[in-house]
Design a protein around this motif. Structure first.
Motif, PDB file in Angstrom:
ATOM      1  N   LEU A 115       0.831  -1.198   0.000  1.00 13.99           N
ATOM      2  CA  LEU A 115       0.000   0.000   0.000  1.00 13.99           C
ATOM      3  C   LEU A 115       0.871   1.256   0.000  1.00 13.99           C
ATOM      4  O   LEU A 115       0.594   2.228  -0.716  1.00 13.99           O
ATOM      5  CB  LEU A 115      -0.926  -0.003   1.216  1.00 13.99           C
ATOM      6  CG  LEU A 115      -2.090  -0.995   1.161  1.00 13.99           C
ATOM      7  CD1 LEU A 115      -2.799  -1.054   2.504  1.00 13.99           C
ATOM      8  CD2 LEU A 115      -3.080  -0.611   0.061  1.00 13.99           C
ATOM      9  N   GLU A 116       1.926   1.237   0.803  1.00 12.86           N
ATOM     10  CA  GLU A 116       2.849   2.370   0.832  1.00 12.86           C
ATOM     11  C   GLU A 116       3.551   2.532  -0.514  1.00 12.86           C
ATOM     12  O   GLU A 116       3.704   3.647  -1.032  1.00 12.86           O
ATOM     13  CB  GLU A 116       3.883   2.154   1.939  1.00 12.86           C
ATOM     14  CG  GLU A 116       4.852   3.307   2.136  1.00 12.86           C
ATOM     15  CD  GLU A 116       4.159   4.561   2.645  1.00 12.86           C
ATOM     16  OE1 GLU A 116       4.686   5.661   2.399  1.00 12.86           O
ATOM     17  OE2 GLU A 116       3.094   4.441   3.287  1.00 12.86           O
ATOM     18  N   GLN A 117       3.954   1.424  -1.096  1.00 14.13           N
ATOM     19  CA  GLN A 117       4.635   1.452  -2.393  1.00 14.13           C
ATOM     20  C   GLN A 117       3.718   1.994  -3.488  1.00 14.13           C
ATOM     21  O   GLN A 117       4.143   2.728  -4.383  1.00 14.13           O
ATOM     22  CB  GLN A 117       5.083   0.038  -2.739  1.00 14.13           C
ATOM     23  CG  GLN A 117       5.833  -0.110  -4.042  1.00 14.13           C
ATOM     24  CD  GLN A 117       6.307  -1.534  -4.240  1.00 14.13           C
ATOM     25  OE1 GLN A 117       7.237  -1.990  -3.596  1.00 14.13           O
ATOM     26  NE2 GLN A 117       5.654  -2.255  -5.137  1.00 14.13           N
ATOM     27  N   GLY A 118       2.442   1.644  -3.406  1.00 18.05           N
ATOM     28  CA  GLY A 118       1.484   2.092  -4.411  1.00 18.05           C
ATOM     29  C   GLY A 118       1.190   3.573  -4.345  1.00 18.05           C
ATOM     30  O   GLY A 118       0.575   4.122  -5.259  1.00 18.05           O
ATOM     31  N   ARG A 119       1.624   4.223  -3.274  1.00 19.85           N
ATOM     32  CA  ARG A 119       1.391   5.655  -3.115  1.00 19.85           C
ATOM     33  C   ARG A 119       2.657   6.473  -3.284  1.00 19.85           C
ATOM     34  O   ARG A 119       2.687   7.663  -2.961  1.00 19.85           O
ATOM     35  CB  ARG A 119       0.760   5.922  -1.745  1.00 19.85           C
ATOM     36  CG  ARG A 119      -0.661   5.331  -1.639  1.00 19.85           C
ATOM     37  CD  ARG A 119      -1.152   5.203  -0.227  1.00 19.85           C
ATOM     38  NE  ARG A 119      -2.463   4.527  -0.210  1.00 19.85           N
ATOM     39  CZ  ARG A 119      -2.903   3.793   0.803  1.00 19.85           C
ATOM     40  NH1 ARG A 119      -2.140   3.616   1.879  1.00 19.85           N
ATOM     41  NH2 ARG A 119      -4.088   3.229   0.743  1.00 19.85           N
ATOM     42  N   GLU A 120       3.717   5.834  -3.791  1.00 16.43           N
ATOM     43  CA  GLU A 120       4.963   6.560  -4.003  1.00 16.43           C
ATOM     44  C   GLU A 120       4.842   7.508  -5.186  1.00 16.43           C
ATOM     45  O   GLU A 120       3.979   7.348  -6.045  1.00 16.43           O
ATOM     46  CB  GLU A 120       6.105   5.574  -4.253  1.00 16.43           C
ATOM     47  CG  GLU A 120       5.968   4.789  -5.549  1.00 16.43           C
ATOM     48  CD  GLU A 120       6.947   3.635  -5.660  1.00 16.43           C
ATOM     49  OE1 GLU A 120       7.870   3.566  -4.838  1.00 16.43           O
ATOM     50  OE2 GLU A 120       6.765   2.796  -6.564  1.00 16.43           O
ATOM     51  N   GLY A 121       5.734   8.497  -5.244  1.00 15.85           N
ATOM     52  CA  GLY A 121       5.710   9.467  -6.315  1.00 15.85           C
ATOM     53  C   GLY A 121       6.173   8.881  -7.637  1.00 15.85           C
ATOM     54  O   GLY A 121       6.758   7.797  -7.691  1.00 15.85           O
ATOM     55  N   PHE A 122       5.920   9.628  -8.703  1.00 16.55           N
ATOM     56  CA  PHE A 122       6.233   9.156 -10.048  1.00 16.55           C
ATOM     57  C   PHE A 122       7.727   8.896 -10.213  1.00 16.55           C
ATOM     58  O   PHE A 122       8.142   7.847 -10.722  1.00 16.55           O
ATOM     59  CB  PHE A 122       5.759  10.188 -11.072  1.00 16.55           C
ATOM     60  CG  PHE A 122       5.852   9.725 -12.499  1.00 16.55           C
ATOM     61  CD1 PHE A 122       5.183   8.596 -12.926  1.00 16.55           C
ATOM     62  CD2 PHE A 122       6.603  10.439 -13.419  1.00 16.55           C
ATOM     63  CE1 PHE A 122       5.261   8.176 -14.246  1.00 16.55           C
ATOM     64  CE2 PHE A 122       6.687  10.022 -14.743  1.00 16.55           C
ATOM     65  CZ  PHE A 122       6.017   8.893 -15.153  1.00 16.55           C
TER      66      PHE A 122
ATOM     67  N   TRP B  25      -0.164  10.378  -8.672  1.00 25.12           N
ATOM     68  CA  TRP B  25      -0.084  11.594  -9.480  1.00 25.12           C
ATOM     69  C   TRP B  25      -1.376  11.826 -10.269  1.00 25.12           C
ATOM     70  O   TRP B  25      -1.496  12.803 -10.998  1.00 25.12           O
ATOM     71  CB  TRP B  25       1.108  11.534 -10.437  1.00 25.12           C
ATOM     72  CG  TRP B  25       1.132  10.328 -11.316  1.00 25.12           C
ATOM     73  CD1 TRP B  25       0.519  10.169 -12.523  1.00 25.12           C
ATOM     74  CD2 TRP B  25       1.790   9.097 -11.047  1.00 25.12           C
ATOM     75  NE1 TRP B  25       0.760   8.919 -13.020  1.00 25.12           N
ATOM     76  CE2 TRP B  25       1.552   8.233 -12.136  1.00 25.12           C
ATOM     77  CE3 TRP B  25       2.589   8.629  -9.987  1.00 25.12           C
ATOM     78  CZ2 TRP B  25       2.065   6.940 -12.193  1.00 25.12           C
ATOM     79  CZ3 TRP B  25       3.080   7.349 -10.043  1.00 25.12           C
ATOM     80  CH2 TRP B  25       2.824   6.516 -11.132  1.00 25.12           C
ATOM     81  N   GLY B  26      -2.346  10.908 -10.121  1.00 21.09           N
ATOM     82  CA  GLY B  26      -3.669  11.078 -10.702  1.00 21.09           C
ATOM     83  C   GLY B  26      -4.679  11.313  -9.579  1.00 21.09           C
ATOM     84  O   GLY B  26      -4.463  12.139  -8.694  1.00 21.09           O
TER      85      GLY B  26
ATOM     86  N   ILE C  21      -4.893   5.634 -18.685  1.00 21.78           N
ATOM     87  CA  ILE C  21      -6.153   5.998 -18.031  1.00 21.78           C
ATOM     88  C   ILE C  21      -6.238   5.410 -16.630  1.00 21.78           C
ATOM     89  O   ILE C  21      -6.620   6.093 -15.668  1.00 21.78           O
ATOM     90  CB  ILE C  21      -7.346   5.549 -18.892  1.00 21.78           C
ATOM     91  CG1 ILE C  21      -7.352   6.315 -20.213  1.00 21.78           C
ATOM     92  CG2 ILE C  21      -8.670   5.760 -18.156  1.00 21.78           C
ATOM     93  CD1 ILE C  21      -8.361   5.798 -21.220  1.00 21.78           C
ATOM     94  N   LEU C  22      -5.876   4.131 -16.483  1.00 29.78           N
ATOM     95  CA  LEU C  22      -5.932   3.503 -15.163  1.00 29.78           C
ATOM     96  C   LEU C  22      -4.947   4.155 -14.197  1.00 29.78           C
ATOM     97  O   LEU C  22      -5.240   4.313 -13.005  1.00 29.78           O
ATOM     98  CB  LEU C  22      -5.668   2.006 -15.283  1.00 29.78           C
ATOM     99  CG  LEU C  22      -6.759   1.194 -16.000  1.00 29.78           C
ATOM    100  CD1 LEU C  22      -6.358  -0.272 -16.100  1.00 29.78           C
ATOM    101  CD2 LEU C  22      -8.099   1.340 -15.290  1.00 29.78           C
TER     102      LEU C  22
END
Length: 397
Positions: free
Chosen positions: A194-201, A345-346, A337-338
């Protein structure tokens, strides 16, 4: 899947089938973007809060997961074979140039957007196609069946220890811990994902770039299964099924027989997981290994039905055919899109939706494909990434 150049005479039903394949892939890819990795295989891992989420998992497992990937790979094989059969000067060199460009496109796609990209695996599997192109239809189907069995054997070797440990009630073994981290509900693993999925671009690109060498192991492990589907598509092309040469009754019979074998087996595997409580030691091998032969059979059933009923032009089939003619572009734009929906960043909805909500959001890229593909094809023909693939391969060859 389309290839850089188009065949001289397009087969309308085949284009529509490509459209079905690229649309169907969204049904599983959306979960890869929306939820932590283990939830892709196991509804208990994350994202299932009610009965509807488990029904979504069941429908996805039986009718979607790996069926449309199989179709996508089969059609990739058809496209490659068409170009190899066209010949020309040094067809092998041109083919390998196409595979190199496709691998680069897939590598960029995997690094920037979708770590589960399939293009890299197709490009690697495609290296073997010139060696197989001269085989008969029957031989190609036999090779595909053999490769499928290799995949199952290797998969059972890899996951067998966890399955044995589970049934012998052994706790804490390395195999069970590995399974729990990748296919179960290990709290620490889920929290890290979950933390990894919220990292910056930028951080994501750096992490995925550093992991490219390690990803090659996964790609190599997927080669028997992907090459099986690709080879099967080549065989069905040579046999005439995907050329639109089979009668409707024959196509219906093939679809019925394939579904008659595949659906009870897939339902039995799903029932096994439910009865055992979705243990990680079974969720992985069932999704990745044991279901593979039946996923392939159901993919063949879908292909036969599409060839039987998609040959005549109407509003639906014209739209699907347009989506199919831009299948590479649509596959890549789906990830854009996903990512815009789920990446930080979306809209940043990663880990914030349930399984059924993720599936509902998957309708957004599907609607975009259906809306934009017909006018693009009507005005410009090839999609931008099809053109990039073609021109890149032309320069290299």
């Amino acid at each position: 899947m389309v290839t850089p150049d188009s065949p001289p005479q397009r087969i309308f039903a085949l284009d529509a089938l490509r459209g079905i394949a690229v649309i169907g892939i969204v049904g599983m890819n959306v979960h890869a973007f929306a939820l932590p990795g283990p939830a892709y295989y196991n509804p208990l891992a994350y994202g299932a809060t009610g009965a509807v989420d488990y029904r979504v998992w069941l429908a996805s497992f039986v009718f979607v997961e790996d069926k449309f990937r199989t179709l996508f790979a089969m059609l990739f094989g058809v496209g490659c074979l068409i170009l190899l059969e066209k010949g020309g000067e040094q067809p092998w060199r041109a083919h390998y140039a196409r595979m190199l460009v496709l691998f680069v496109i897939g590598l960029v796609h995997a690094t920037f957007l979708a770590s589960n990209d399939v293009l890299r695996a197709y490009a690697l599997a495609g290296l073997a196609l010139p060696l197989l192109a001269g085989l008969s239809a029957r031989a190609l189907v036999a090779v595909a069946a053999g490769l499928l069995m290799v995949h199952v054997a290797l998969g059972l070797t890899a996951f067998g220890s966890a399955m044995v440990d589970f049934y012998l009630n052994r706790a804490g073994t390395d195999a069970l811990l590995f399974a729990e981290r990748n296919f179960g509900h290990d709290p620490a693993a889920i929290a890290a994902l979950l933390e990894q999925g919220r990292e910056g671009f930028g951080a994501r690109i750096m992490r995925r770039s550093a992991a490219i060498p390690a990803q090659l192991t996964t790609l190599v492990a997927s080669l028997p299964l992907n090459l099986a589907a690709i080879t099967l598509g080549m065989g069905l092309w040579k046999a005439g099924m995907l050329k639109g040469q089979w009668r409707t009754f024959r196509l219906q019979r093939i679809a019925g027989l394939a579904a008659l074998v595949a659906l009870p087996a897939l339902l039995a595997l799903a029932g096994w997981l439910v009865a055992e409580g979705f243990p990680a030691a079974l969720a992985g091998p069932v999704a990745l290994v044991l279901s593979a032969p039946f996923d392939t059979l159901l993919g063949v059933a879908y292909a036969a039905l599409a060839m039987a009923f998609m040959g005549s032009e109407n509003a639906l089939t014209r739209s699907l055919a347009a989506v199919g003619r831009l299948s590479l572009t649509n596959y890549l734009m789906t990830s854009v899109i996903l990512a815009a929906i789920f990446a930080p960043w979306g809209l940043g909805l990663f880990g914030c939706v349930t399984r059924w909500q993720a599936l509902a959001l998957g309708l957004v890229p599907i609607a975009a494909m259906v809306l934009w593909s017909p006018p693009w094809v009507a005005r410009l023909g090839q999609g931008p990434f099809e053109r990039l693939w073609r021109e890149g391969a032309r320069i290299l060859s």
